[in-house]
Design a protein around this motif. Sequence first.
Motif, PDB file in Angstrom:
ATOM      1  N   GLN A 262      -0.733 -10.818   3.699  1.00 53.07           N
ATOM      2  CA  GLN A 262      -1.610  -9.739   3.230  1.00 53.07           C
ATOM      3  C   GLN A 262      -2.533 -10.204   2.119  1.00 53.07           C
ATOM      4  O   GLN A 262      -3.230  -9.387   1.503  1.00 53.07           O
ATOM      5  CB  GLN A 262      -0.765  -8.542   2.790  1.00 53.07           C
ATOM      6  CG  GLN A 262       0.008  -7.952   3.947  1.00 53.07           C
ATOM      7  CD  GLN A 262       0.235  -6.473   3.794  1.00 53.07           C
ATOM      8  OE1 GLN A 262      -0.280  -5.845   2.887  1.00 53.07           O
ATOM      9  NE2 GLN A 262       1.021  -5.912   4.689  1.00 53.07           N
ATOM     10  N   GLY A 263      -2.517 -11.513   1.850  1.00 53.00           N
ATOM     11  CA  GLY A 263      -3.527 -12.036   0.930  1.00 53.00           C
ATOM     12  C   GLY A 263      -3.265 -11.725  -0.522  1.00 53.00           C
ATOM     13  O   GLY A 263      -3.999 -10.964  -1.150  1.00 53.00           O
TER      14      GLY A 263
ATOM     15  N   ARG B  30     -16.151 -10.451   1.696  1.00 50.14           N
ATOM     16  CA  ARG B  30     -15.160 -11.122   2.530  1.00 50.14           C
ATOM     17  C   ARG B  30     -13.754 -10.636   2.187  1.00 50.14           C
ATOM     18  O   ARG B  30     -13.379 -10.523   1.030  1.00 50.14           O
ATOM     19  CB  ARG B  30     -15.236 -12.643   2.329  1.00 50.14           C
ATOM     20  CG  ARG B  30     -14.491 -13.392   3.420  1.00 50.14           C
ATOM     21  CD  ARG B  30     -14.935 -14.828   3.521  1.00 50.14           C
ATOM     22  NE  ARG B  30     -16.305 -14.947   3.972  1.00 50.14           N
ATOM     23  CZ  ARG B  30     -16.951 -16.108   4.078  1.00 50.14           C
ATOM     24  NH1 ARG B  30     -16.359 -17.231   3.746  1.00 50.14           N
ATOM     25  NH2 ARG B  30     -18.192 -16.129   4.508  1.00 50.14           N
ATOM     26  N   THR B  31     -13.008 -10.335   3.212  1.00 44.92           N
ATOM     27  CA  THR B  31     -11.636  -9.900   2.974  1.00 44.92           C
ATOM     28  C   THR B  31     -10.753 -10.639   3.954  1.00 44.92           C
ATOM     29  O   THR B  31     -11.195 -11.155   4.969  1.00 44.92           O
ATOM     30  CB  THR B  31     -11.448  -8.401   3.244  1.00 44.92           C
ATOM     31  OG1 THR B  31     -11.662  -8.173   4.639  1.00 44.92           O
ATOM     32  CG2 THR B  31     -12.385  -7.579   2.425  1.00 44.92           C
ATOM     33  N   ASN B  32      -9.490 -10.695   3.628  1.00 45.54           N
ATOM     34  CA  ASN B  32      -8.560 -11.182   4.626  1.00 45.54           C
ATOM     35  C   ASN B  32      -7.247 -10.452   4.513  1.00 45.54           C
ATOM     36  O   ASN B  32      -6.857  -9.977   3.460  1.00 45.54           O
ATOM     37  CB  ASN B  32      -8.343 -12.696   4.521  1.00 45.54           C
ATOM     38  CG  ASN B  32      -7.159 -13.034   3.655  1.00 45.54           C
ATOM     39  OD1 ASN B  32      -6.916 -12.374   2.650  1.00 45.54           O
ATOM     40  ND2 ASN B  32      -6.431 -14.050   4.029  1.00 45.54           N
ATOM     41  N   ALA B  33      -6.625 -10.330   5.623  1.00 47.09           N
ATOM     42  CA  ALA B  33      -5.242  -9.881   5.648  1.00 47.09           C
ATOM     43  C   ALA B  33      -4.544 -10.933   6.498  1.00 47.09           C
ATOM     44  O   ALA B  33      -4.152 -10.691   7.628  1.00 47.09           O
ATOM     45  CB  ALA B  33      -5.133  -8.492   6.234  1.00 47.09           C
ATOM     46  N   GLY B  34      -4.487 -12.130   5.964  1.00 40.80           N
ATOM     47  CA  GLY B  34      -4.006 -13.280   6.718  1.00 40.80           C
ATOM     48  C   GLY B  34      -5.179 -14.045   7.293  1.00 40.80           C
ATOM     49  O   GLY B  34      -6.252 -13.479   7.527  1.00 40.80           O
TER      50      GLY B  34
ATOM     51  N   ASN C   8      -5.064  -6.421  -3.045  1.00 40.02           N
ATOM     52  CA  ASN C   8      -4.548  -6.030  -1.744  1.00 40.02           C
ATOM     53  C   ASN C   8      -5.482  -5.039  -1.047  1.00 40.02           C
ATOM     54  O   ASN C   8      -5.823  -3.984  -1.585  1.00 40.02           O
ATOM     55  CB  ASN C   8      -3.148  -5.406  -1.913  1.00 40.02           C
ATOM     56  CG  ASN C   8      -2.511  -5.078  -0.575  1.00 40.02           C
ATOM     57  OD1 ASN C   8      -2.783  -4.024  -0.010  1.00 40.02           O
ATOM     58  ND2 ASN C   8      -1.685  -5.970  -0.077  1.00 40.02           N
ATOM     59  N   LEU C   9      -5.874  -5.397   0.164  1.00 35.61           N
ATOM     60  CA  LEU C   9      -6.863  -4.603   0.886  1.00 35.61           C
ATOM     61  C   LEU C   9      -6.324  -3.221   1.254  1.00 35.61           C
ATOM     62  O   LEU C   9      -7.030  -2.211   1.145  1.00 35.61           O
ATOM     63  CB  LEU C   9      -7.284  -5.372   2.145  1.00 35.61           C
ATOM     64  CG  LEU C   9      -8.426  -4.824   2.970  1.00 35.61           C
ATOM     65  CD1 LEU C   9      -9.679  -4.654   2.128  1.00 35.61           C
ATOM     66  CD2 LEU C   9      -8.707  -5.744   4.154  1.00 35.61           C
TER      67      LEU C   9
ATOM     68  N   ALA D  28       2.219  -8.510  -4.460  1.00 37.01           N
ATOM     69  CA  ALA D  28       1.145  -8.710  -3.486  1.00 37.01           C
ATOM     70  C   ALA D  28       0.456  -7.402  -3.129  1.00 37.01           C
ATOM     71  O   ALA D  28      -0.613  -7.401  -2.522  1.00 37.01           O
ATOM     72  CB  ALA D  28       1.687  -9.356  -2.220  1.00 37.01           C
ATOM     73  N   ALA D  29       1.039  -6.277  -3.489  1.00 32.18           N
ATOM     74  CA  ALA D  29       0.437  -4.987  -3.157  1.00 32.18           C
ATOM     75  C   ALA D  29      -0.581  -4.525  -4.192  1.00 32.18           C
ATOM     76  O   ALA D  29      -1.271  -3.538  -3.975  1.00 32.18           O
ATOM     77  CB  ALA D  29       1.527  -3.926  -3.019  1.00 32.18           C
ATOM     78  N   THR D  30      -0.689  -5.232  -5.302  1.00 28.69           N
ATOM     79  CA  THR D  30      -1.516  -4.713  -6.387  1.00 28.69           C
ATOM     80  C   THR D  30      -3.009  -4.940  -6.156  1.00 28.69           C
ATOM     81  O   THR D  30      -3.416  -5.788  -5.376  1.00 28.69           O
ATOM     82  CB  THR D  30      -1.141  -5.361  -7.740  1.00 28.69           C
ATOM     83  OG1 THR D  30      -1.345  -6.765  -7.648  1.00 28.69           O
ATOM     84  CG2 THR D  30       0.301  -5.060  -8.098  1.00 28.69           C
ATOM     85  N   ALA D  31      -3.790  -4.149  -6.866  1.00 23.68           N
ATOM     86  CA  ALA D  31      -5.245  -4.290  -6.821  1.00 23.68           C
ATOM     87  C   ALA D  31      -5.805  -4.096  -8.224  1.00 23.68           C
ATOM     88  O   ALA D  31      -5.176  -3.479  -9.084  1.00 23.68           O
ATOM     89  CB  ALA D  31      -5.854  -3.275  -5.863  1.00 23.68           C
ATOM     90  N   THR D  32      -6.973  -4.684  -8.449  1.00 26.52           N
ATOM     91  CA  THR D  32      -7.674  -4.565  -9.726  1.00 26.52           C
ATOM     92  C   THR D  32      -9.026  -3.928  -9.435  1.00 26.52           C
ATOM     93  O   THR D  32      -9.640  -4.211  -8.405  1.00 26.52           O
ATOM     94  CB  THR D  32      -7.868  -5.960 -10.352  1.00 26.52           C
ATOM     95  OG1 THR D  32      -6.604  -6.605 -10.436  1.00 26.52           O
ATOM     96  CG2 THR D  32      -8.467  -5.858 -11.743  1.00 26.52           C
TER      97      THR D  32
END
Lengths: 250, 250
Positions: free
Chosen positions: A5-6, A29-33, A61-62, A114-118
């Motif tokens: 999940q990046g 650009r995003t990725n989830a893997g 995390n997207l 890994a679930a966090t976001a800023t």
Amino acid sequence: MVDTQGAEPMTYCLALRLDEGLFFMSDTRTNAGVDNVSTFRKLHVTKPAEGRVFVLQSAGNLATTHEVLDRLEGDLAGDGESLATVGRLFEAALYVGRLSREVVATHEARLGTAATATFIVGGQIAGERPEIFLVYPEGNYIRASDELPFLQIGEAKYGKFLLELAVRSNVDLATAAKIALSSMVSTARANVSVGPPYDAAVYLNGSFEVAEVRIDESSPYLAQLRDVWYTHLLDAIHHLPAIPPELSPS
Amino acid sequence: MVDTQGAEPMTYCLALRLDEGLFFMSDTRTNAGVDNVSTFRKLHVTKPAEGRVFVLQSAGNLATTHEVLDRLEGDLAGDGESLATVGRLFEAALYVGRLSREVVATHEARLGTAATATFIVGGQIAGERPEIFLVYPEGNYIRASDELPFLQIGEAKYGKFLLELAVRSNVDLATAAKIALSSMVSTARANVSVGPPYDAAVYLNGSFEVAEVRIDESSPYLAQLRDVWYTHLLDAIHHLPAIPPELSPS
């Protein structure tokens, strides 16, 4: 599972707080893997009521980002706290931070950090000066400093030097756009997880209107800017003074 | 406890593998907690026998680095494997990697990953081409690529863009020194954990002699180089093409 999940920064967003107004730029650009690299808008403008406008940028995390944005919109239709009700800009930052923590809390047993976001939250509420805030995953925030009036989230290091060197609050918005784009281009060159199209948003103080533009990979301007930027950097290297004999290892 | 020993990168070292020879540069700032910021040489030259010369650079836990260096020297006096006995350069890299793992193993119960260190091992053994290796904390290594013939350890991101743009194997050593120093200066400006004096080492292919030089904070050349570099960067920004009307948010 977490890696897919990046957890690594896969984004570069910056925001500038200038005398003239605010400037925001995000890559897409995003990725989830590595099998799921895509583009996703990370710059969001919302005008939830008269006399208030907000720009949100996100890194991390997207899935968390998506859910926070959905909750933000959901709250606008409800009776509780929302971007339409917060009294002050810093309360908007705290509100986004609360949503972010709440979303993460529902997933962190399986995803951990890994679930966090800023987030960067910027904008203006009538009666206050325009401002930009960086909202940490923990829910608290910082403002941009007066000396270095910019904030970055995601892959911030590659393009930081340029901002430190060139961004001052008296820089005009057109120049700021060039600096921001150069910082973005430098980052994208150094890190494959950052790439075009690039979204920009400009806010003139007191206007309560945000102008948005997207610069595509195929943009002739982007190619020209890259070219001029690289050429001048190489030229700068050639102009560096020769190492004097006493410092030359012999 | 772990944080007091500086788990974060507090160093910037780079190594270039050029057609003419090898170039190494390291900063000297170290910390073992914010109360213990000091300078320490992170670039070490050793000529353990005829027809072989090695340059070592280190980033990571300072205590681990010290102990690896002491063991390296101790092994030179013994009968077992050492830099005097390894047959190939890649074996020197593996040997340093083994020492690094062994030192970490004696401390990791208390320090965890904060005890690890990363090394650059470069040099030449007679009969082989000169080479540079990055030795991971796990003990394995990578070489520099032919396309981008440089390696970095520590705070690598701030100064990476410049190296990617300018370092090719056909660059001469004098130009390489200027590029390296600009990359170092840019990093030091962006990150307080990297600072002068800067140590440089130059190796001309086949010479089996390494020339060393230290550039101090008070060096007039360093001040001049910083000045020219910053001036040209700002100038480059001013030369960037104006954002065309169709891309200007209005």
